[in-house]
Design a protein around this motif. Structure first.
Motif, mmCIF file in Angstrom:
data_model
loop_
_atom_site.group_PDB
_atom_site.id
_atom_site.type_symbol
_atom_site.label_atom_id
_atom_site.label_comp_id
_atom_site.label_asym_id
_atom_site.label_seq_id
_atom_site.Cartn_x
_atom_site.Cartn_y
_atom_site.Cartn_z
ATOM 1 N N ALA A 62 0.811 -1.209 0.000
ATOM 2 C CA ALA A 62 0.000 0.000 0.000
ATOM 3 C C ALA A 62 0.846 1.261 0.000
ATOM 4 C CB ALA A 62 -0.930 0.004 1.212
ATOM 5 N N LEU A 63 2.012 1.207 0.610
ATOM 6 C CA LEU A 63 2.871 2.384 0.734
ATOM 7 C C LEU A 63 3.982 2.419 -0.307
ATOM 8 C CD1 LEU A 63 3.169 2.432 4.628
ATOM 9 C CD2 LEU A 63 1.648 3.801 3.191
ATOM 10 N N GLN A 64 3.971 1.452 -1.212
ATOM 11 C CA GLN A 64 5.010 1.325 -2.222
ATOM 12 C C GLN A 64 4.518 1.870 -3.569
ATOM 13 O OE1 GLN A 64 7.954 1.416 -3.302
ATOM 14 N NE2 GLN A 64 8.717 -0.441 -2.210
ATOM 15 N N TYR A 65 5.445 2.004 -4.513
ATOM 16 C CA TYR A 65 5.058 2.299 -5.888
ATOM 17 C C TYR A 65 4.126 1.209 -6.406
ATOM 18 C CZ TYR A 65 8.729 5.880 -6.311
ATOM 19 O OH TYR A 65 9.504 6.999 -6.160
ATOM 20 N N GLN A 66 3.306 1.595 -7.412
ATOM 21 C CA GLN A 66 2.322 0.687 -7.993
ATOM 22 C C GLN A 66 2.536 0.673 -9.510
ATOM 23 O OE1 GLN A 66 -0.081 -1.990 -8.310
ATOM 24 N NE2 GLN A 66 -0.561 -1.105 -6.304
ATOM 25 N N VAL A 67 2.097 -0.373 -10.176
ATOM 26 C CA VAL A 67 2.163 -0.382 -11.639
ATOM 27 C C VAL A 67 1.257 0.713 -12.186
ATOM 28 C CG1 VAL A 67 2.737 -2.828 -11.777
ATOM 29 C CG2 VAL A 67 0.334 -2.120 -11.809
#
Length: 399
Positions: A62-67
Motif C-alpha cells: 500500500a505504501l510502495q510504488y504501484q504499476v
C-alpha cells in the motif's frame, strides 16, 4: 509571462470551483456545487479499510510504488462491474486514473493536436472543456437528439481550421449540467456519426449509477461492443468514477477501453504521476467489493427525495416563462430563463440580495452562449435550502 506556452491562454478558472468558495459563508443557500453530500460518505467502511490495509501484511504494498495500469484486484473488480453493464472485458481493458478528470485530460492529450476539432454538446460539462482546452482544439456542436451536420460538413469545417475531427464527447446519463439522458436511439445515432467520421467517442459516465426513475439504458460502449464484435474493436472510451458514490477525495476513476488505448494511457501515466496512490486503490477495492451496491441504494433514496423537493418547489414558485429539466437521476436541474435575462448578472444580484447561489449556464457552452440558462444542484439541498432558497430566487426573477 511572455515565456508561457500558447496553450496557457486557453486555461481559465472554473466558475464552479470559484462558486464553491461561497459554501464557506453560512448565510448563503447554495445550489451551485455539484458535489455529493459528505454526510452520506461511507466513512466508517473507508476508515476500517485503511486500518485493515495498513495493519496487515499488505501495508508494504500500500505504501510502495504501484504499476501504472493500477492495482490489479481493483481492475478485476471493475472488469466484472463493466460486464454487468453489458461490456465484456478483462483487467487489460481497465486503466486506473486519479479521478475521471485526469482521464479527460489524458484523452485530450492523446487525441488532440492544436487546431483539431472536438464534438461536444451545447451545453456540456465545464470540466471537460477545461481539460481539452489545454490542447488547443476547436469545438463543434454535437446534437444527439438530431440535427447534426453531415460528416462532410464537419470534416470541411475542421479542415478549414487546419485540423481534423478527433472525437465526440458526451455525458449520456443524467448529464452535467442539464440532467438529461440519451435514449438508445440517440446513443446509436452518436455511434453512427462517429463511424462515418471515423472518430472516437468519449463516454463520461460519472453519474450513471444514480438513477432514481425509469429503466437503465445500455452504455454507449456496450452498444459499440455489440456492433464492433468486442471491446478491442470499439471506438468508445468509457470514463467511470467512484467520486459520486464512495468518495471524491480519494480520487479514483477509471477508463474502460480497447487494449490499444489503454497501452497509450499507461505511457502517459508513467510520464505524468507514475501511478494513482496505491493505498487509495487498495482501500477503494475493499470498500467497493463489500458495500458498493448498498451505498448506491442509500444515495438513491436520499437524492431522489431532494430532487423531488426541488422540482416541487420550482413548480410552486417559479414565474411564467421559465422552464426546467426533470432528470431521472444524477445531481442537476437545468433552468431556461427568458432570453432577456442574463444568468451571470442574475447571480450577482441573487448572492447580494437573496443570498442564493447557482451556476450560470454560459460556463457550460463552448462558445459562451446560453446566457439565459442556469444549473441548480440538489444533492446538498436540504428542506431549508429548498423551502427558503427557491422562493427567494423566484421573487428575484419576478422583479
Amino acid at each position: 509571462m511572455n515565456l508561457l506556452a500558447s496553450r496557457s491562454s486557453r486555461m481559465k478558472a472554473s466558475e464552479i470551483r470559484e462558486l464553491l468558495k461561497l459554501l464557506d459563508q453560512p448565510d448563503i443557500i447554495s445550489f451551485a456545487g455539484g458535489i455529493p453530500d459528505p454526510s452520506l460518505f461511507p466513512a466508517q467502511a473507508i476508515g476500517d479499510a485503511y486500518q485493515a490495509v495498513l495493519g496487515g501484511k499488505e501495508a508494504g504494498v500500500a505504501l510502495q510504488y504501484q504499476v501504472s495500469e493500477g492495482y490489479l484486484p481493483l481492475r478485476k473488480w471493475l472488469a466484472a462491474y463493466m460486464g454487468k453493464l453489458g461490456v465484456q472485458c478483462d483487467e487489460g481493458n481497465i486503466f486506473i486514473t486519479s479521478g475521471s478528470q485526469q482521464a479527460l485530460d489524458y484523452l485530450g492529450k492523446l487525441f488532440l493536436s492544436p487546431g483539431d476539432t472536438a464534438l461536444v454538446t451545447w451545453p456540456t460539462y465545464l470540466g471537460a472543456l477545461q481539460a481539452f482546452n489545454a490542447y488547443e482544439p476547436r469545438y463543434d456542436r454535437l446534437n444527439p437528439a438530431g440535427g447534426n451536420m453531415t460528416p462532410e460538413a464537419y470534416r470541411a469545417a475542421a479542415a478549414a481550421n487546419g485540423g481534423k475531427v478527433k472525437f465526440a464527447y458526451l455525458v449520456p446519463d443524467f448529464a452535467n449540467p442539464t440532467g438529461n439522458t440519451l435514449d438508445v436511439k440517440q446513443r446509436e445515432a452518436v455511434l453512427d456519426l462517429a463511424g462515418e467520421l471515423d472518430i472516437a467517442v468519449i463516454e463520461d459516465a460519472a453519474y450513471r449509477a444514480l438513477r432514481y426513475d425509469g429503466v437503465g439504458v445500455p452504455p454507449i460502449l456496450a452498444l459499440d461492443c455489440a456492433r464492433s464484435g468486442g471491446i478491442d474493436n470499439a471506438r468508445t472510451l468509457y470514463c467511470g468514477s467512484f467520486s459520486k458514490i464512495l468518495s471524491p477525495g480519494m480520487r479514483v476513476g477509471w477508463v474502460c477501453a480497447s487494449r490499444h488505448v489503454v497501452e497509450k494511457l499507461v505511457l502517459m501515466k508513467q510520464a505524468s504521476d507514475l501511478h494513482s496512490p496505491s493505498i487509495n486503490q487498495m482501500v477503494m477495492h475493499r470498500v467497493a467489493d463489500t458495500i458498493f451496491d448498498a451505498q448506491v441504494e442509500k444515495l438513491i433514496g436520499a437524492y431522489r427525495k431532494r430532487r423531488d423537493a426541488l422540482l416541487g418547489a420550482l413548480e410552486a414558485n417559479m414565474p411564467d416563462g421559465i422552464s426546467w429539466s426533470r432528470p431521472e437521476g444524477g445531481m442537476f436541474v437545468w433552468l431556461t430563463l427568458p432570453e432577456s435575462v442574463d444568468a451571470t448578472e442574475l447571480l450577482a444580484r441573487s448572492v447580494k440580495e437573496a443570498r442564493v447561489a447557482f451556476v450560470p449556464g454560459n460556463a457550460f457552452y463552448a462558445d459562451g452562449t446560453g446566457r439565459n440558462t442556469l444549473r441548480m444542484s440538489f444533492t446538498l439541498a436540504d428542506d431549508r435550502a429548498v423551502n427558503e432558497g427557491v422562493p427567494r430566487l423566484a421573487k428575484l426573477l419576478r422583479g
